[in-house]
Design a protein around this motif. Structure first.
Motif, PDB file in Angstrom:
ATOM      1  N   HIS A 175     -12.770  93.145  15.745  1.00 44.74           N
ATOM      2  CA  HIS A 175     -12.725  91.702  15.507  1.00 44.74           C
ATOM      3  C   HIS A 175     -11.294  91.244  15.249  1.00 44.74           C
ATOM      4  O   HIS A 175     -10.886  90.159  15.696  1.00 44.74           O
ATOM      5  CB  HIS A 175     -13.616  91.336  14.324  1.00 44.74           C
ATOM      6  CG  HIS A 175     -15.084  91.502  14.597  1.00 44.74           C
ATOM      7  ND1 HIS A 175     -15.652  91.203  15.819  1.00 44.74           N
ATOM      8  CD2 HIS A 175     -16.098  91.956  13.802  1.00 44.74           C
ATOM      9  CE1 HIS A 175     -16.958  91.449  15.765  1.00 44.74           C
ATOM     10  NE2 HIS A 175     -17.243  91.921  14.574  1.00 44.74           N
ATOM     11  N   ARG A 235      -6.543  93.752  26.275  1.00 44.26           N
ATOM     12  CA  ARG A 235      -7.934  93.450  26.582  1.00 44.26           C
ATOM     13  C   ARG A 235      -8.130  93.537  28.080  1.00 44.26           C
ATOM     14  O   ARG A 235      -7.230  93.211  28.861  1.00 44.26           O
ATOM     15  CB  ARG A 235      -8.300  92.040  26.110  1.00 44.26           C
ATOM     16  CG  ARG A 235      -9.776  91.703  26.237  1.00 44.26           C
ATOM     17  CD  ARG A 235     -10.067  90.244  25.944  1.00 44.26           C
ATOM     18  NE  ARG A 235      -9.894  89.429  27.146  1.00 44.26           N
ATOM     19  CZ  ARG A 235     -10.275  88.153  27.246  1.00 44.26           C
ATOM     20  NH1 ARG A 235     -10.852  87.551  26.197  1.00 44.26           N
ATOM     21  NH2 ARG A 235     -10.076  87.473  28.354  1.00 44.26           N
ATOM     22  N   THR A 241     -11.479  92.696  30.858  1.00 48.06           N
ATOM     23  CA  THR A 241     -12.880  92.335  31.098  1.00 48.06           C
ATOM     24  C   THR A 241     -13.241  92.503  32.564  1.00 48.06           C
ATOM     25  O   THR A 241     -14.303  92.065  32.993  1.00 48.06           O
ATOM     26  CB  THR A 241     -13.154  90.884  30.668  1.00 48.06           C
ATOM     27  OG1 THR A 241     -12.295  90.004  31.407  1.00 48.06           O
ATOM     28  CG2 THR A 241     -12.908  90.691  29.180  1.00 48.06           C
ATOM     29  N   ALA A 244      -9.643  91.221  18.704  1.00 46.99           N
ATOM     30  CA  ALA A 244     -10.209  90.179  19.559  1.00 46.99           C
ATOM     31  C   ALA A 244      -9.765  88.789  19.131  1.00 46.99           C
ATOM     32  O   ALA A 244      -9.633  87.887  19.973  1.00 46.99           O
ATOM     33  CB  ALA A 244     -11.729  90.277  19.553  1.00 46.99           C
ATOM     34  N   SER A 245      -9.504  88.605  17.841  1.00 47.70           N
ATOM     35  CA  SER A 245      -9.081  87.293  17.354  1.00 47.70           C
ATOM     36  C   SER A 245      -7.661  86.946  17.766  1.00 47.70           C
ATOM     37  O   SER A 245      -7.244  85.782  17.664  1.00 47.70           O
ATOM     38  CB  SER A 245      -9.198  87.245  15.824  1.00 47.70           C
ATOM     39  OG  SER A 245      -8.209  88.077  15.207  1.00 47.70           O
ATOM     40  N   ARG A 246      -6.912  87.946  18.260  1.00 53.72           N
ATOM     41  CA  ARG A 246      -5.495  87.719  18.575  1.00 53.72           C
ATOM     42  C   ARG A 246      -5.173  87.811  20.061  1.00 53.72           C
ATOM     43  O   ARG A 246      -4.028  87.622  20.449  1.00 53.72           O
ATOM     44  CB  ARG A 246      -4.630  88.732  17.805  1.00 53.72           C
ATOM     45  CG  ARG A 246      -4.720  88.515  16.309  1.00 53.72           C
ATOM     46  CD  ARG A 246      -3.816  89.443  15.556  1.00 53.72           C
ATOM     47  NE  ARG A 246      -4.047  89.275  14.123  1.00 53.72           N
ATOM     48  CZ  ARG A 246      -3.758  90.178  13.210  1.00 53.72           C
ATOM     49  NH1 ARG A 246      -3.233  91.331  13.587  1.00 53.72           N
ATOM     50  NH2 ARG A 246      -4.001  89.951  11.933  1.00 53.72           N
ATOM     51  N   ILE A 247      -6.165  88.147  20.888  1.00 56.63           N
ATOM     52  CA  ILE A 247      -5.915  88.232  22.323  1.00 56.63           C
ATOM     53  C   ILE A 247      -7.064  87.542  23.043  1.00 56.63           C
ATOM     54  O   ILE A 247      -8.224  87.895  22.865  1.00 56.63           O
ATOM     55  CB  ILE A 247      -5.744  89.702  22.767  1.00 56.63           C
ATOM     56  CG1 ILE A 247      -5.437  89.783  24.253  1.00 56.63           C
ATOM     57  CG2 ILE A 247      -6.936  90.565  22.402  1.00 56.63           C
ATOM     58  CD1 ILE A 247      -4.939  91.154  24.702  1.00 56.63           C
ATOM     59  N   HIS A 248      -6.730  86.521  23.832  1.00 60.49           N
ATOM     60  CA  HIS A 248      -7.749  85.643  24.398  1.00 60.49           C
ATOM     61  C   HIS A 248      -7.806  85.691  25.921  1.00 60.49           C
ATOM     62  O   HIS A 248      -8.556  84.923  26.540  1.00 60.49           O
ATOM     63  CB  HIS A 248      -7.496  84.210  23.925  1.00 60.49           C
ATOM     64  CG  HIS A 248      -7.392  84.099  22.434  1.00 60.49           C
ATOM     65  ND1 HIS A 248      -8.456  84.372  21.584  1.00 60.49           N
ATOM     66  CD2 HIS A 248      -6.339  83.801  21.627  1.00 60.49           C
ATOM     67  CE1 HIS A 248      -8.065  84.220  20.324  1.00 60.49           C
ATOM     68  NE2 HIS A 248      -6.793  83.877  20.325  1.00 60.49           N
ATOM     69  N   GLU A 249      -7.042  86.573  26.528  1.00 52.42           N
ATOM     70  CA  GLU A 249      -7.126  86.787  27.967  1.00 52.42           C
ATOM     71  C   GLU A 249      -6.733  88.222  28.274  1.00 52.42           C
ATOM     72  O   GLU A 249      -6.140  88.901  27.435  1.00 52.42           O
ATOM     73  CB  GLU A 249      -6.224  85.809  28.728  1.00 52.42           C
ATOM     74  CG  GLU A 249      -4.762  85.891  28.365  1.00 52.42           C
ATOM     75  CD  GLU A 249      -3.930  84.835  29.073  1.00 52.42           C
ATOM     76  OE1 GLU A 249      -2.721  85.090  29.289  1.00 52.42           O
ATOM     77  OE2 GLU A 249      -4.471  83.779  29.405  1.00 52.42           O
ATOM     78  N   ASP A 250      -7.085  88.666  29.456  1.00 54.46           N
ATOM     79  CA  ASP A 250      -6.809  90.055  29.808  1.00 54.46           C
ATOM     80  C   ASP A 250      -5.304  90.313  29.876  1.00 54.46           C
ATOM     81  O   ASP A 250      -4.516  89.445  30.265  1.00 54.46           O
ATOM     82  CB  ASP A 250      -7.448  90.399  31.156  1.00 54.46           C
ATOM     83  CG  ASP A 250      -8.960  90.548  31.043  1.00 54.46           C
ATOM     84  OD1 ASP A 250      -9.507  90.268  29.959  1.00 54.46           O
ATOM     85  OD2 ASP A 250      -9.586  90.932  32.038  1.00 54.46           O
ATOM     86  N   TYR A 290     -11.062  96.661  24.407  1.00 55.54           N
ATOM     87  CA  TYR A 290     -10.045  96.254  23.439  1.00 55.54           C
ATOM     88  C   TYR A 290      -9.353  97.507  22.919  1.00 55.54           C
ATOM     89  O   TYR A 290      -9.999  98.532  22.686  1.00 55.54           O
ATOM     90  CB  TYR A 290     -10.664  95.518  22.251  1.00 55.54           C
ATOM     91  CG  TYR A 290     -11.150  94.119  22.550  1.00 55.54           C
ATOM     92  CD1 TYR A 290     -10.257  93.059  22.663  1.00 55.54           C
ATOM     93  CD2 TYR A 290     -12.507  93.862  22.707  1.00 55.54           C
ATOM     94  CE1 TYR A 290     -10.705  91.777  22.932  1.00 55.54           C
ATOM     95  CE2 TYR A 290     -12.971  92.579  22.973  1.00 55.54           C
ATOM     96  CZ  TYR A 290     -12.062  91.541  23.087  1.00 55.54           C
ATOM     97  OH  TYR A 290     -12.512  90.269  23.347  1.00 55.54           O
TER      98      TYR A 290
END
Length: 293
Positions: free
Chosen positions: A8, A31, A33, A11-17, A94
């Motif tokens: 978590h 990250r 996806t 994930a809270s600090r990276i919003h795209e691959d 992640y």
């Protein structure tokens, strides 16, 4: 250890691959996806810790799959193929990439051996070159403490190096400790020869010169080099050059420019060796990469 908490946080600090910086030199979050098949890559001295999903790497025909049960430790620059074949929006990958700084790791090895004697040679799963080591509680705690700094630029600037050093220490005390100690010990001739060769791939390379730089006879150098990397010196140099060339072509460099940049003077030799390794000519491979981008 609660890896969901760590997931978590990332994930809270990276919003795209892709990769994002943490503010701490040599530490990045990533990250993915989208499934990415294994492609030529170069692993620099590093640790990669996965908290969700899985990555894979292939070295000399040996396949390594690592997830949140084991982190990957690569103490020397290595030519591999690597990818994220199972990543998807429903199963995102992640993780954390940690560059292993030669100077700091060597200092820690010396301090640790001065304090406690030689580190036991505990070899984790896998052959030479890449190790998969189980997460220990100290490794988790140190990594979590390091990444928690990201919420404060001031804390990151002041405490980042000290907490990264804690992560390095946990690596040396964990399952990867024996091989990391060997790689970063002062006077490691194999590590020194690899560092010199990879610093300028375009320069002529002589195995005799590499052996001399390591302070070994050619026969001893060949044996110890293969023990450390699974590859012979000739195979290593060729794979390192071709992998770097493949990465340059994928990034948009022309085939001829890439070949010259990694030390090939003959375009036909480069194309022949490239096709033998990857099953496609450099132009075919580059075209396929650009279509899939």
């Amino acid at each position: 250890m609660d890896k969901q908490q760590l997931k978590h946080l990332i994930a809270s600090r990276i919003h795209e691959d892709g990769l994002v910086e943490t503010g701490i030199k040599g530490v990045q979050l990533f990250r993915a996806t989208t499934a990415i098949p294994c492609a030529p890559a170069v692993y620099e001295p590093s640790v990669i810790a996965i908290v969700s999903g899985a990555k894979e790497a292939v070295l000399d025909g040996e396949r390594y799959v690592y997830d949140d049960s084991r982190y990957m430790c690569c103490p020397l620059s290595m030519p591999v193929t690597a990818g994220t074949p199972d990543a998807s929006p429903d199963n995102p990958l992640y993780g954390v990439y940690i560059c292993l700084d030669q100077r700091v790791m060597t200092e820690l090895v010396m301090e640790l051996e001065n304090a406690s004697g030689p580190i036991a040679d505990k070899r984790p799963t896998g052959r030479q070159g890449i190790w998969l080591a189980r997460w220990s509680q100290p490794f988790f705690d140190a990594l979590f403490r390091l990444l928690q700094l990201g919420s404060s630029p001031v804390d990151t600037a002041i405490l980042g190096n000290a907490r990264l050093r804690e992560v390095y220490y946990a690596i040396l005390r964990g399952e990867a400790g024996g091989m990391a100690t060997q790689a970063f010990a002062p006077g490691n001739g194999i590590a020194r020869s690899i560092a010199h060769m990879t610093s300028d791939l375009g320069a002529p390379v002589s195995i005799d010169d590499m052996a001399a730089r390591a302070g070994m006879s050619r026969a001893v150098f060949h044996r110890k080099f293969k023990q450390a990397t699974t590859l012979s010196p000739v195979q290593f140099v060729k794979s390192m050059r071709l992998n770097n060339a493949a990465m340059k072509i994928a990034a948009g460099m022309t085939v001829n420019e890439a070949a010259l940049d990694v030390g090939y003077v003959s375009a036909s030799q480069f194309s022949r060796e490239f096709k033998r390794l990857y099953g496609q000519s450099p132009r075919q491979w580059g075209h396929a990469q650009h279509l899939s981008a």
